[in-house]
Design an enzyme around this catalytic site. Sequence first.
Site, PDB file in Angstrom:
ATOM      1  N   VAL A 100       0.862  -1.175   0.000  1.00 44.10           N
ATOM      2  CA  VAL A 100       0.000   0.000   0.000  1.00 44.10           C
ATOM      3  C   VAL A 100       0.901   1.229   0.000  1.00 44.10           C
ATOM      4  O   VAL A 100       1.910   1.272   0.706  1.00 44.10           O
ATOM      5  CB  VAL A 100      -0.920   0.029   1.233  1.00 44.10           C
ATOM      6  CG1 VAL A 100      -1.769   1.301   1.258  1.00 44.10           C
ATOM      7  CG2 VAL A 100      -1.812  -1.214   1.272  1.00 44.10           C
ATOM      8  N   CYS A 101       0.562   2.211  -0.832  1.00 42.13           N
ATOM      9  CA  CYS A 101       1.262   3.488  -0.863  1.00 42.13           C
ATOM     10  C   CYS A 101       2.734   3.269  -1.209  1.00 42.13           C
ATOM     11  O   CYS A 101       3.055   2.486  -2.102  1.00 42.13           O
ATOM     12  CB  CYS A 101       1.059   4.202   0.478  1.00 42.13           C
ATOM     13  SG  CYS A 101       1.445   5.969   0.475  1.00 42.13           S
TER      14      CYS A 101
END
Length: 227
Positions: A100-101
């Site tokens: 994520v990210c």
Amino acid sequence: MTYDIGFLLWPHLTQLDMTGPAQVLSRMPGARLHFVWKDTGAVPSDCGLSLVPTTTFADCPPLDMLCVPGGVGVAPVMRDAAVLDWLRVQAAGASLVTSVCTGSLILAAAGLLRGYRAGCHWAAGEQLALFGAEFVAERIVTDRNRITAGGVTSGIDFAFRIIETLHGRDVAEQIALALEYDPAPMGGGTPASARPEVLAAVRAGMAARLASREADVAAIAAEMENA
């Protein structure tokens, strides 16, 4: 059947990168979550909330799904040989390798995204190319068994995508209803949808820390190329 999911914890990560998908995935049938770091001492996040690992690199079982959350200060983790070695070992046996990210930059530093399309936060994604990955500016990017989400809040949608992939849309929708997940955003949450003056203000506010991270990540890529 048990499905072991491991989240890498690291100092000063963005907690929502991890806690958002963890909350959703904890409802998935058979899911067993592990929060992993070098030791089991509390790990500070970027908002002051400390997170407590449930296991260590040494004691973590083989994972079915590996997930790496991000944060602004990824450079030290990208240089950490113990972290990168653990990621490589777990990824070799995992059915899904995810992030994520800016967690995708950590995966990339471990050599796990070379030749893959990948997502990342919009302000950092272009640096994936330094590690042989192709940045795709989408909320969720799937390339073979790599599933990588964009910035921060996209981790929640990413988790529902995982559940839908593994258990079907009905199960994913049941969990969404139980969590009352029915977002109605005000808009402007991406560079493409933000008003120009808002985008300019955010870029200006982030400029100093982004410049520092970009320099660090570029240096890491150069070090790896010359190693």
